[in-house]
Motif scaffolding. Structure first.
Motif, PDB file in Angstrom:
ATOM      1  N   PRO A  93       0.823  -1.221   0.000  1.00  0.00           N
ATOM      2  CA  PRO A  93       0.000   0.000   0.000  1.00  0.00           C
ATOM      3  C   PRO A  93       0.851   1.263   0.000  1.00  0.00           C
ATOM      4  O   PRO A  93       0.467   2.270  -0.609  1.00  0.00           O
ATOM      5  CB  PRO A  93      -0.798  -0.114   1.303  1.00  0.00           C
ATOM      6  N   THR A  94       2.013   1.199   0.676  1.00  0.00           N
ATOM      7  CA  THR A  94       2.878   2.383   0.708  1.00  0.00           C
ATOM      8  C   THR A  94       3.316   2.772  -0.691  1.00  0.00           C
ATOM      9  O   THR A  94       3.366   3.956  -1.034  1.00  0.00           O
ATOM     10  CB  THR A  94       4.105   2.099   1.571  1.00  0.00           C
ATOM     11  N   GLN A  96       1.737   2.067  -3.467  1.00  0.00           N
ATOM     12  CA  GLN A  96       0.572   2.607  -4.181  1.00  0.00           C
ATOM     13  C   GLN A  96       0.393   4.087  -3.847  1.00  0.00           C
ATOM     14  O   GLN A  96       0.204   4.924  -4.742  1.00  0.00           O
ATOM     15  CB  GLN A  96      -0.691   1.848  -3.790  1.00  0.00           C
ATOM     16  N   PHE A  97       0.477   4.387  -2.555  1.00  0.00           N
ATOM     17  CA  PHE A  97       0.362   5.788  -2.126  1.00  0.00           C
ATOM     18  C   PHE A  97       1.437   6.635  -2.786  1.00  0.00           C
ATOM     19  O   PHE A  97       1.187   7.761  -3.242  1.00  0.00           O
ATOM     20  CB  PHE A  97       0.472   5.879  -0.596  1.00  0.00           C
ATOM     21  N   VAL A 100       0.504   7.423  -6.427  1.00  0.00           N
ATOM     22  CA  VAL A 100      -0.570   8.407  -6.504  1.00  0.00           C
ATOM     23  C   VAL A 100      -0.052   9.784  -6.095  1.00  0.00           C
ATOM     24  O   VAL A 100      -0.295  10.789  -6.779  1.00  0.00           O
ATOM     25  CB  VAL A 100      -1.747   7.980  -5.599  1.00  0.00           C
ATOM     26  N   ALA A 101       0.700   9.831  -4.984  1.00  0.00           N
ATOM     27  CA  ALA A 101       1.164  11.122  -4.483  1.00  0.00           C
ATOM     28  C   ALA A 101       2.088  11.789  -5.491  1.00  0.00           C
ATOM     29  O   ALA A 101       1.968  12.993  -5.757  1.00  0.00           O
ATOM     30  CB  ALA A 101       1.873  10.938  -3.143  1.00  0.00           C
ATOM     31  N   ALA A 146       5.332  10.963   0.970  1.00  0.00           N
ATOM     32  CA  ALA A 146       5.415   9.792   0.099  1.00  0.00           C
ATOM     33  C   ALA A 146       6.852   9.270   0.042  1.00  0.00           C
ATOM     34  O   ALA A 146       7.095   8.051   0.138  1.00  0.00           O
ATOM     35  CB  ALA A 146       4.930  10.152  -1.304  1.00  0.00           C
TER      36      ALA A 146
ATOM     37  N   ALA B 152       4.338   4.624   7.715  1.00  0.00           N
ATOM     38  CA  ALA B 152       4.408   3.435   6.862  1.00  0.00           C
ATOM     39  C   ALA B 152       4.730   2.202   7.699  1.00  0.00           C
ATOM     40  O   ALA B 152       4.123   1.133   7.522  1.00  0.00           O
ATOM     41  CB  ALA B 152       5.470   3.643   5.779  1.00  0.00           C
ATOM     42  N   SER B 155       1.841   1.241   9.994  1.00  0.00           N
ATOM     43  CA  SER B 155       0.756   0.572   9.257  1.00  0.00           C
ATOM     44  C   SER B 155       1.150  -0.866   8.953  1.00  0.00           C
ATOM     45  O   SER B 155       0.307  -1.770   9.004  1.00  0.00           O
ATOM     46  CB  SER B 155       0.443   1.367   7.990  1.00  0.00           C
TER      47      SER B 155
END
Lengths: 209, 209
Positions: A93-94, A96-97, A100-101, A146, B152, B155
């Motif tokens: 997920p990191t 992916q973020f 996007v960021a 990010a 990060a 999470s």
């Protein structure tokens, strides 16, 4: 009458010299205008052009980072009956973020370029400069978050962590890790360029009075 | 003579009204001074005071985040013959970085407070304001990087990652995870306050001409 006319004509050119005189009159207020002296004006235009160039650099870094991370995937050359071993940025997920960021940051930079051009054309306009400074700070925050998050995960992927029993995955997925690391480097480059942008905006604002 | 004197006396007070008139003369240059009108002055002083208050808030958030993370450790109530199960921020390099970075940010904020006070006393001084703006941006970057990286890892600790076989450790170390999460929240609060600081600095600079 003729001589009178001629003198009238002789005088006329002098008063008609309102050409040069008029020019002088219209230039004096420019030189003695309330705001700018020539040096400040030139320096601020230089800063504005530098701002524009830096923005192109940020755009390139951010796009490269997003693209490098977004295309990072690796399929191992062996597989079992049930599944292939493959890694992609989608798995974390990191990452992916991160993609996007960085895409958002790149989009913001594109949108900010017109304002940067306005600042080149009108170096003394404080409004667009302040707007850019504030939005740059927000973009810098997103970019840094990010980059930091991805760096933390990349470092975990590289060296693992014995206390938490998280094993390094870069032994298996070397190419994937390298591409992710490259993306992180690119995003930190964008962070540095953003800091320079803010520095120059602040200097430009300081001399605006 | 008496009537003449009386009229002379009658006129004298009017011209002797140089009291009020003199005051008017000494106030007019103040009102029409090159730099400040009253409203701008008051607004800038207000911004400077708000800046000071925000700085206290940032200091509190950063210190709380550093302290929460720095004291986070948990020893499980059972142990084997060979070792105890315990978790502390020392086990994760990201959390170590977080503690150091937040401590540095807190230290910077303490050092910046005198400059903030200078800005309250002299609301129109652009120099200290620009200095604060630039250093605030750098501190914001450090703060955000630490917050993002810790977020990060937290999470990951909460939910693990199946693709990389990193198991969630928060099932075992619930208290540790909660304290780390609290620290991350605190550091993001500091990030928001920093953004506000930059916003107000920029607005204050914009109106300085």
């Amino acid at each position: 009458m003729k001589t009178g006319e001629s003198t009238a004509i002789d005088i006329a050119p002098e008063t008609n010299n309102s050409g040069p005189i008029g020019k002088k009159k219209s230039t004096t207020p420019l030189l003695a205008a309330p705001v700018p002296d020539r040096g400040t004006h030139r320096m601020k235009r230089g800063l504005a052009i530098f701002d524009f160039v830096l923005r192109i650099g940020v755009l390139a870094s951010a796009l490269a980072a997003a693209a490098a991370m977004g295309t990072s995937e690796q399929t191992l050359p062996f597989f079992t009956q049930f599944f292939q071993f493959e890694a992609s940025y989608d798995d974390l997920p990191t990452f992916q973020f991160f993609v996007v960021a960085m895409a958002v940051v790149a989009g913001y930079v594109v949108l900010s370029i017109p304002f940067s051009i306005v600042c080149i054309i009108r170096p003394h306009a404080a409004g667009p400069r302040v707007l850019l400074l504030i939005l740059d700070s927000v973009a810098l925050t997103l970019n840094t978050a990010a980059a930091g998050a991805a760096a933390a995960v990349v470092s975990l992927a590289h060296s693992g962590n014995s206390s938490t029993n998280w094993l390094a995955i870069c032994n298996q997925f070397g190419d994937f890790c390298q591409q992710a690391s490259g993306a992180v480097v690119g995003s930190f480059a964008a962070v540095l360029l953003f800091l320079l942008l803010i520095l120059f905006s602040a200097l430009s604002l300081k001399n605006s009075h």
